[in-house]
Design a protein around this motif. Structure first.
Motif, PDB file in Angstrom:
ATOM      1  N   ASN A 177      -6.416  13.395  -5.216  1.00 23.75           N
ATOM      2  CA  ASN A 177      -7.445  12.654  -5.942  1.00 23.75           C
ATOM      3  C   ASN A 177      -7.882  11.467  -5.088  1.00 23.75           C
ATOM      4  N   VAL A 178      -9.054  10.954  -5.350  1.00 25.03           N
ATOM      5  CA  VAL A 178      -9.693   9.962  -4.483  1.00 25.03           C
ATOM      6  C   VAL A 178      -8.832   8.726  -4.254  1.00 25.03           C
ATOM      7  N   THR A 179      -8.275   8.167  -5.301  1.00 22.21           N
ATOM      8  CA  THR A 179      -7.490   6.939  -5.149  1.00 22.21           C
ATOM      9  C   THR A 179      -6.206   7.193  -4.374  1.00 22.21           C
ATOM     10  N   SER A 180      -5.494   8.271  -4.712  1.00 22.53           N
ATOM     11  CA  SER A 180      -4.256   8.592  -3.991  1.00 22.53           C
ATOM     12  C   SER A 180      -4.535   8.861  -2.525  1.00 22.53           C
ATOM     13  N   ALA A 181      -5.601   9.617  -2.253  1.00 21.24           N
ATOM     14  CA  ALA A 181      -5.957   9.944  -0.873  1.00 21.24           C
ATOM     15  C   ALA A 181      -6.325   8.685  -0.089  1.00 21.24           C
ATOM     16  N   MET A 185      -5.353   5.518  -0.713  1.00 20.40           N
ATOM     17  CA  MET A 185      -4.153   4.698  -0.497  1.00 20.40           C
ATOM     18  C   MET A 185      -3.259   5.317   0.575  1.00 20.40           C
ATOM     19  N   LYS A 186      -3.100   6.654   0.552  1.00 18.86           N
ATOM     20  CA  LYS A 186      -2.290   7.329   1.556  1.00 18.86           C
ATOM     21  C   LYS A 186      -2.905   7.123   2.938  1.00 18.86           C
ATOM     22  N   SER A 187      -4.218   7.272   3.056  1.00 21.69           N
ATOM     23  CA  SER A 187      -4.902   7.097   4.342  1.00 21.69           C
ATOM     24  C   SER A 187      -4.762   5.669   4.845  1.00 21.69           C
ATOM     25  N   LEU A 188      -4.903   4.709   3.939  1.00 18.82           N
ATOM     26  CA  LEU A 188      -4.731   3.314   4.344  1.00 18.82           C
ATOM     27  C   LEU A 188      -3.276   3.066   4.756  1.00 18.82           C
ATOM     28  N   GLY A 189      -2.333   3.658   4.048  1.00 19.59           N
ATOM     29  CA  GLY A 189      -0.921   3.511   4.385  1.00 19.59           C
ATOM     30  C   GLY A 189      -0.571   4.113   5.736  1.00 19.59           C
ATOM     31  N   GLU A 190      -1.409   5.051   6.209  1.00 19.54           N
ATOM     32  CA  GLU A 190      -1.194   5.680   7.513  1.00 19.54           C
ATOM     33  C   GLU A 190      -2.027   5.032   8.618  1.00 19.54           C
ATOM     34  N   LEU A 191      -2.616   3.901   8.347  1.00 20.92           N
ATOM     35  CA  LEU A 191      -3.469   3.242   9.334  1.00 20.92           C
ATOM     36  C   LEU A 191      -2.736   2.976  10.642  1.00 20.92           C
ATOM     37  N   ASP A 192      -1.425   2.730  10.564  1.00 21.04           N
ATOM     38  CA  ASP A 192      -0.677   2.484  11.796  1.00 21.04           C
ATOM     39  C   ASP A 192      -0.670   3.703  12.721  1.00 21.04           C
ATOM     40  N   ILE A 240       0.834  -1.202   0.000  1.00 23.26           N
ATOM     41  CA  ILE A 240       0.000   0.000   0.000  1.00 23.26           C
ATOM     42  C   ILE A 240       0.869   1.253   0.000  1.00 23.26           C
ATOM     43  N   GLN A 241       1.876   1.289   0.853  1.00 19.90           N
ATOM     44  CA  GLN A 241       2.718   2.492   0.938  1.00 19.90           C
ATOM     45  C   GLN A 241       3.541   2.713  -0.330  1.00 19.90           C
ATOM     46  N   SER A 242       3.845   1.651  -1.052  1.00 22.69           N
ATOM     47  CA  SER A 242       4.581   1.817  -2.310  1.00 22.69           C
ATOM     48  C   SER A 242       3.716   2.492  -3.375  1.00 22.69           C
ATOM     49  N   ARG A 243       2.415   2.513  -3.179  1.00 25.45           N
ATOM     50  CA  ARG A 243       1.493   3.152  -4.128  1.00 25.45           C
ATOM     51  C   ARG A 243       1.273   4.632  -3.821  1.00 25.45           C
ATOM     52  N   ASP A 244       1.902   5.135  -2.773  1.00 25.40           N
ATOM     53  CA  ASP A 244       1.730   6.522  -2.350  1.00 25.40           C
ATOM     54  C   ASP A 244       2.735   7.408  -3.088  1.00 25.40           C
ATOM     55  N   PRO A 245       2.276   8.217  -4.049  1.00 28.10           N
ATOM     56  CA  PRO A 245       3.203   9.038  -4.820  1.00 28.10           C
ATOM     57  C   PRO A 245       3.647  10.315  -4.096  1.00 28.10           C
TER      58      PRO A 245
END
Length: 176
Positions: free
Chosen positions: A153-157, A159-166, A53-58
Motif C-alpha cells: 500500500n502507498v504509505t507502507s511502500a 515509509m519502506k522506501s524512505l527507510g532504505e534511503l541509506d 521511519i524504520q520502526s514504521r515498516d511492518p
C-alpha cells in the motif's frame, strides 16, 4: 559606460561561484553527467529520523531497493539514467506519502526531498544536453523497484522506501 566591463566581470564571477559546489557537497559522476549534492546534510537528516521511519515498516522481509536487483550492479553508463529515475521516484512517490505526526521528522523529510528535487533538476538538464539513454538493464532494474513498491500500500511502500534511503546513498557514494 566605463563600468560595464567591470559589471560584466563581477556578474561572470558571481555566476561561476554559484556553480561551484558548496562546502560538504560531493560531485557524482553519473555517466556523462556530473551532479553536486550535499551528502553530509542528507545523511545527517536521514540519520536523525532513520530509527523512527524504520520502526514504521511492518514488512521486514521485503526490500524495495536491494537484492536480487541490486543497484550496485548497474553499468556506469546507465548511472545517469537510473539515478534520475530514482530521484524522480523519491520526489514523486516516496516523499509526498511520508507524513508523520512528528513535525521534526516531517521537516527532515522535507529537507531531504528538497535536496533530491534540486539534484533531479540539475541531472535532468544534463541528461537533455547529453541525450542520455537508458540501457535495458537499468530499465529492468527500475521496473523491479517499481514492482516492489507497487506491491505494497502507498504509505507502507513510501515509509519502506524512505527507510532504505541509506542503500541509495551508499550506492551513490560508491559511484563517485
Amino acid at each position: 559606460m566605463r563600468g560595464s566591463p567591470l559589471l560584466l566581470c563581477l556578474f561572470s564571477v558571481s555566476c561561476w561561484v554559484n556553480l561551484l559546489p558548496t562546502a560538504g557537497d560531493k560531485i557524482f559522476h553519473l555517466g556523462a553527467c556530473r551532479v553536486s549534492m550535499s551528502m553530509a546534510e542528507i545523511r545527517a537528516g536521514f540519520s536523525a529520523i532513520k530509527a523512527n521511519i524504520q520502526s514504521r515498516d511492518p514488512i521486514r522481509t521485503l526490500s524495495i531497493l536491494s537484492h536480487p536487483h541490486s543497484l550496485h550492479k548497474v553499468k556506469s553508463s546507465d548511472r545517469c539514467c537510473i539515478t534520475h529515475h530514482l530521484f524522480t521516484f523519491y520526489v514523486d512517490r516516496v516523499f509526498k506519502h511520508c507524513r508523520t505526526e512528528d513535525s521534526f521528522v516531517n521537516r527532515k523529510i522535507s529537507s531531504i526531498a528538497n535536496s533530491f528535487l534540486s539534484a533531479r533538476r540539475r541531472l535532468g538538464q544534463c541528461r537533455e544536453q547529453n541525450n542520455c539513454e537508458c540501457g535495458e538493464e537499468s530499465t529492468e532494474k527500475f521496473k523491479q523497484i517499481l514492482a516492489n513498491y507497487e506491491g505494497l500500500n502507498v504509505t507502507s511502500a513510501a515509509m519502506k522506501s524512505l527507510g532504505e534511503l541509506d542503500i541509495l546513498l551508499d550506492w551513490m557514494d560508491k559511484s563517485r
